[in-house]
Motif scaffolding. Structure first.
Motif, PDB file in Angstrom:
ATOM      1  N   VAL A   1      -0.870  -1.322  -4.602  1.00 53.64           N
ATOM      2  CA  VAL A   1      -0.131  -1.299  -5.865  1.00 53.64           C
ATOM      3  C   VAL A   1       0.731  -2.551  -5.967  1.00 53.64           C
ATOM      4  O   VAL A   1       1.047  -3.210  -4.971  1.00 53.64           O
ATOM      5  CB  VAL A   1       0.764  -0.041  -5.967  1.00 53.64           C
ATOM      6  CG1 VAL A   1      -0.081   1.223  -5.935  1.00 53.64           C
ATOM      7  CG2 VAL A   1       1.809  -0.014  -4.847  1.00 53.64           C
TER       8      VAL A   1
ATOM      9  N   ARG B   1      -3.102   3.487  -1.690  1.00 55.18           N
ATOM     10  CA  ARG B   1      -3.583   2.598  -2.750  1.00 55.18           C
ATOM     11  C   ARG B   1      -2.803   1.293  -2.757  1.00 55.18           C
ATOM     12  O   ARG B   1      -1.599   1.276  -2.515  1.00 55.18           O
ATOM     13  CB  ARG B   1      -3.441   3.268  -4.124  1.00 55.18           C
ATOM     14  CG  ARG B   1      -4.260   4.537  -4.318  1.00 55.18           C
ATOM     15  CD  ARG B   1      -3.986   5.126  -5.678  1.00 55.18           C
ATOM     16  NE  ARG B   1      -4.268   4.164  -6.743  1.00 55.18           N
ATOM     17  CZ  ARG B   1      -3.690   4.188  -7.944  1.00 55.18           C
ATOM     18  NH1 ARG B   1      -2.776   5.100  -8.222  1.00 55.18           N
ATOM     19  NH2 ARG B   1      -4.026   3.292  -8.856  1.00 55.18           N
TER      20      ARG B   1
ATOM     21  N   GLN C   1       0.670   5.505  -0.688  1.00 54.19           N
ATOM     22  CA  GLN C   1      -0.187   6.679  -0.863  1.00 54.19           C
ATOM     23  C   GLN C   1      -1.674   6.283  -0.835  1.00 54.19           C
ATOM     24  O   GLN C   1      -2.483   6.801  -1.588  1.00 54.19           O
ATOM     25  CB  GLN C   1       0.161   7.420  -2.161  1.00 54.19           C
ATOM     26  CG  GLN C   1       1.586   7.949  -2.158  1.00 54.19           C
ATOM     27  CD  GLN C   1       1.942   8.691  -3.437  1.00 54.19           C
ATOM     28  OE1 GLN C   1       1.303   8.512  -4.475  1.00 54.19           O
ATOM     29  NE2 GLN C   1       2.977   9.519  -3.374  1.00 54.19           N
TER      30      GLN C   1
ATOM     31  N   VAL D   1       0.860  -1.182   0.000  1.00 53.87           N
ATOM     32  CA  VAL D   1       0.000   0.000   0.000  1.00 53.87           C
ATOM     33  C   VAL D   1       0.892   1.226   0.000  1.00 53.87           C
ATOM     34  O   VAL D   1       1.740   1.389   0.891  1.00 53.87           O
ATOM     35  CB  VAL D   1      -0.940   0.010   1.225  1.00 53.87           C
ATOM     36  CG1 VAL D   1      -1.735   1.309   1.271  1.00 53.87           C
ATOM     37  CG2 VAL D   1      -1.885  -1.190   1.185  1.00 53.87           C
TER      38      VAL D   1
ATOM     39  N   TRP E   1      -3.988  -3.092   6.411  1.00 52.56           N
ATOM     40  CA  TRP E   1      -4.500  -1.874   5.765  1.00 52.56           C
ATOM     41  C   TRP E   1      -5.900  -1.555   6.275  1.00 52.56           C
ATOM     42  O   TRP E   1      -6.205  -0.406   6.632  1.00 52.56           O
ATOM     43  CB  TRP E   1      -4.503  -2.071   4.249  1.00 52.56           C
ATOM     44  CG  TRP E   1      -4.817  -0.842   3.460  1.00 52.56           C
ATOM     45  CD1 TRP E   1      -4.642   0.456   3.844  1.00 52.56           C
ATOM     46  CD2 TRP E   1      -5.344  -0.793   2.133  1.00 52.56           C
ATOM     47  NE1 TRP E   1      -5.019   1.317   2.844  1.00 52.56           N
ATOM     48  CE2 TRP E   1      -5.456   0.573   1.778  1.00 52.56           C
ATOM     49  CE3 TRP E   1      -5.714  -1.773   1.202  1.00 52.56           C
ATOM     50  CZ2 TRP E   1      -5.945   0.969   0.537  1.00 52.56           C
ATOM     51  CZ3 TRP E   1      -6.193  -1.374  -0.020  1.00 52.56           C
ATOM     52  CH2 TRP E   1      -6.313  -0.017  -0.359  1.00 52.56           C
TER      53      TRP E   1
END
Length: 351
Positions: A187, A185, A183, A181, A220
């Motif tokens: 990825v 998001r 920023q 994760v 997260w």
């Protein structure tokens, strides 16, 4: 507890031990799997539902047990299939750790709320251990800026073939590849990146590295941090191996190769039992806040698979008692980090 608890995959290690623990707790257990003779060996007195996963799902859709425990991989395939087969009021729990399985099951959150069902993914060592110590550190704190969780399992190996379910789970993890994760998001990242050498409170030195896994998803969701790494001692830290895994993941996406790899991997056999490599299994969390303040903590338990059995049966019993709430969750986000303590773990704070 009221109503039946079905255990899917009751002949595997987690399934067998979960059945025994639930029966000792007085639960009404139904064993489910493909082989009637093997099911009878697991629990001769328990009612058995025999057949393919499709056939078992058809039965549970009409018989409406109180709780279904799913121990059958690959969970990226079986978790949504079994959860969708659960009728209104039937709760679901599994021991998944594939990132895609978590994303799929949590995508069913609204449907679960509307039908009065609780869906719990990741009631096993890695996810519950790491999210529990993370939530313990986050209690009454502001939103963190960075989070890293590390799963360090110590598992005894039983003799016998690896098996198709576990083989399929490994192949799907390779297909998922690495994730982080950044920023805020999710990825893609190289599998086995962010390698870190850790010394556990017992003094064992281990190296962990990042994966796209249930630990990452749970951390997260629990923290809301814009930067999250989910790492494991099972991930390869060697650069050459990491590069090879990335290539393997790409090859497995070619038509037919994932199934071929699963079948070959399933036939790998261990002829002798192996003791766990370390006395303890550990979940570790490191949290950093915007102020620069840092906290670190560990969750200690024993053999990793034994903790998984304790975790999934603890969650199932709580669901059977009506202690859950409708929606899709990871175990500690539903019941709090104390559920890990009930599964025979303890927190060790080192900051």
């Amino acid at each position: 507890m009221t109503g039946e608890i079905w255990v899917l995959g009751a002949t595997g290690r987690v399934g067998r031990e979960a059945v025994e623990r639930l029966r000792q707790a007085g639960a009404e257990v139904v064993v489910a799997g493909r082989d009637r003779e093997r099911l009878a060996q697991v629990s001769p007195d328990a009612r058995a539902v025999t057949g393919s996963l499709d056939e078992v799902c058809a039965r549970l859709a009409t018989e409406a047990p109180t709780v279904v425990i799913n121990t059958v991989g690959p969970f990226a395939v079986t978790a949504p299939q079994v959860a969708r087969a659960c009728p209104p009021g039937t709760h679901y729990v599994d021991v998944a750790n594939e990132l895609s399985a978590f994303e799929l099951l949590h995508g069913m959150d609204r449907e679960a709320v509307e039908t009065g069902r609780t869906l719990v993914s990741g009631a096993g060592f890695g996810v519950l251990a790491t999210e529990s110590i993370l939530l313990h550190l986050l209690a009454a704190e502001e939103k963190p800026s960075r989070v890293r969780v590390d799963a360090v399992a110590s598992v005894a190996i039983e003799p016998g073939a690896l098996g198709e379910a576990l083989a399929a789970t490994i192949v799907h993890a390779l297909l998922d590849g690495g994730r982080e994760v950044r920023q805020g998001r999710m990825v893609r990242a190289r599998a086995g990146g962010a390698a870190e050498r850790l010394t556990t409170p017992d003094g064992d030195v281990v190296t962990t590295a990042s994966l796209g896994s249930g630990e990452l998803f749970a951390a997260w969701q629990a923290s809301g941090a814009p930067s999250v790494i989910g790492a494991s001692a099972l991930a390869p830290a060697n650069p050459a191996v990491r590069a090879a895994l990335s290539a393997i993941g790409g090859v497995l996406r070619l038509p037919g190769l994932a199934g071929f790899a699963t079948r070959r991997l399933a036939r790998i056999t261990t002829t002798t039992a192996k003791e766990r490599p370390r006395r303890s299994s550990w979940g570790r969390a490191r949290v950093e806040w915007p102020s620069g303040r840092v906290r670190e903590g560990w969750l200690r338990t024993g053999e990793g698979m034994t903790f998984t059995v304790g975790a999934v049966t603890e969650v199932a019993q709580r669901l059977a008692k009506g202690e859950g709430r409708p929606g899709a969750f990871t175990p500690a986000r539903l019941f709090g980090p104390e559920v890990a303590l009930a599964a025979d773990a303890e927190f060790v704070i080192t900051d």
